[in-house]
Write an enzyme that holds these catalytic residues in place. Structure first.
Site, PDB file in Angstrom:
ATOM      1  N   ASP A 193     -32.752  72.776 -42.806  1.00  0.00           N
ATOM      2  CA  ASP A 193     -33.120  72.025 -44.005  1.00  0.00           C
ATOM      3  C   ASP A 193     -31.943  71.133 -44.381  1.00  0.00           C
ATOM      4  OD1 ASP A 193     -35.096  74.044 -43.779  1.00  0.00           O
ATOM      5  OD2 ASP A 193     -35.431  74.041 -45.943  1.00  0.00           O
ATOM      6  N   LYS A 244     -42.837  70.635 -47.633  1.00  0.00           N
ATOM      7  CA  LYS A 244     -42.246  71.821 -48.247  1.00  0.00           C
ATOM      8  C   LYS A 244     -41.817  71.510 -49.674  1.00  0.00           C
ATOM      9  CE  LYS A 244     -38.496  75.235 -47.908  1.00  0.00           C
ATOM     10  NZ  LYS A 244     -37.344  75.740 -47.124  1.00  0.00           N
ATOM     11  N   LYS A 250     -39.262  67.676 -47.490  1.00  0.00           N
ATOM     12  CA  LYS A 250     -39.110  68.703 -48.524  1.00  0.00           C
ATOM     13  C   LYS A 250     -38.712  68.037 -49.828  1.00  0.00           C
ATOM     14  CE  LYS A 250     -36.145  72.784 -49.405  1.00  0.00           C
ATOM     15  NZ  LYS A 250     -35.111  73.665 -48.802  1.00  0.00           N
TER      16      LYS A 250
END
Length: 307
Positions: free
Chosen positions: A152, A251, A215
């Protein structure tokens, strides 16, 4: 479907999109109003949500022992004394800081779940992203070397705010390369991007540069995952899929704290992108406390009972 490869951001038009904030907000309200989850279906939706959670700990006092406990919780999210026979499930991933990745790998291997639960880690100067690119790329490589299967990364939001889109594109491309076989999840930090248009354009550029997921947030910003922002990102994902045939995941993270929050995000994704996206391969919920909230709700409403 072979994924389209973009050498520069000029290969895809980005400047012919106009986003009206009021329209976005009203469309979210309409989607939720017209797609209410009935009480009889609630349990199934919440059980699905459990399988989509990236169970996360990103605290400065994380230790090996609390990371191992988190891994066991990810592997066995429903307490055995209230488990139904059909409740054989686990969360999608465990997400930690890079130095805790070996602890996650060891714990999952001991439970023989290393192929079932992904090992995710934040990198690239989380949460600000304001570090030299060379050190951010090295952090990715080190984290993959520790055993992470998903990275991430956080973008440098100043590149969005100053319109340095080509630099942002090039940096994400290099991050993708540094990930090797690990999946790249690009954190946009939406609460700091200023406008819905910036969110849309940053989403498109991240996908063009190789993101496997986009995300919303680090969870450390003042504003994190909101449904209007989610709608904008879903529309970007859908547009990218229409143009390339490649599916990119979403996400949301930060601020998803209640059962209703969870159901709202599932409904939004289902209505905007369809059932294909309601899988761990294309949708994750970044959360630390949400699993406990869901379990406590199911207990209180007698939707999990002793077998």
């Amino acid at each position: 479907m072979v994924r389209a490869i973009f050498e520069t951001i000029d290969d895809m038009p980005l400047d012919n999109t106009f986003i009206n904030k009021s329209n976005v907000d009203s469309q979210v309200k309409s989607i939720l109003y017209n797609n209410v989850v009935s009480p009889k279906d609630e349990r199934a939706w919440l059980m699905k949500a459990i399988t989509l959670i990236d169970l996360t700990t990103l605290s400065g006092d994380d230790t090996s022992s609390n990371v191992r406990r988190l891994c066991r919780k990810a592997a066995y999210p429903i307490p055995i004394d209230i488990m139904n026979p059909s409740d054989n499930l686990h969360t999608a991933a465990v997400c930690v800081y890079p130095t805790k990745v070996p602890d996650v790998c060891t714990a999952l291997k001991a439970m023989k779940l290393e192929k079932n639960i992904q090992v995710a880690a934040v990198a690239t100067g989380f949460p600000s992203g304001l570090y030299p690119l060379a050190t951010r790329l090295e952090e990715i490589r080190m984290t993959v070397g520790y055993g992470a299967t998903e990275i991430d990364v956080v973008i440098d939001r100043s590149l969005v705010l100053t319109g340095e889109w080509e630099t942002l594109f090039n940096e994400i491309q290099q991050m993708k390369k540094a990930c090797g076989s690990a999946h790249l999840k690009v954190i946009l930090g939406v609460g700091e991007l200023g406008t819905y248009y910036n969110v849309y354009k940053a989403s498109m550029i991240a996908m063009m540069a190789g993101a496997d997921f986009i995300k919303t947030s680090t969870g450390k910003e003042a504003v994190n995952a909101t449904l209007p922002i989610g709608l904008v990102m879903c529309r970007a994902i859908r547009r990218y899929y229409q143009m390339t045939g490649h599916k990119v995941g979403l996400k949301p993270a930060g601020g998803i704290k209640t059962v209703q929050d969870t159901l709202n995000w599932l409904v939004l994704l289902y209505t905007e992108l369809g059932p294909d996206w309601l899988t761990p391969a294309l949708f994750r919920i970044g959360a630390s406390s949400l699993l406990d909230v869901i379990i406590n709700h199911l207990k209180s409403t007698n939707q999990i009972s002793c077998s």
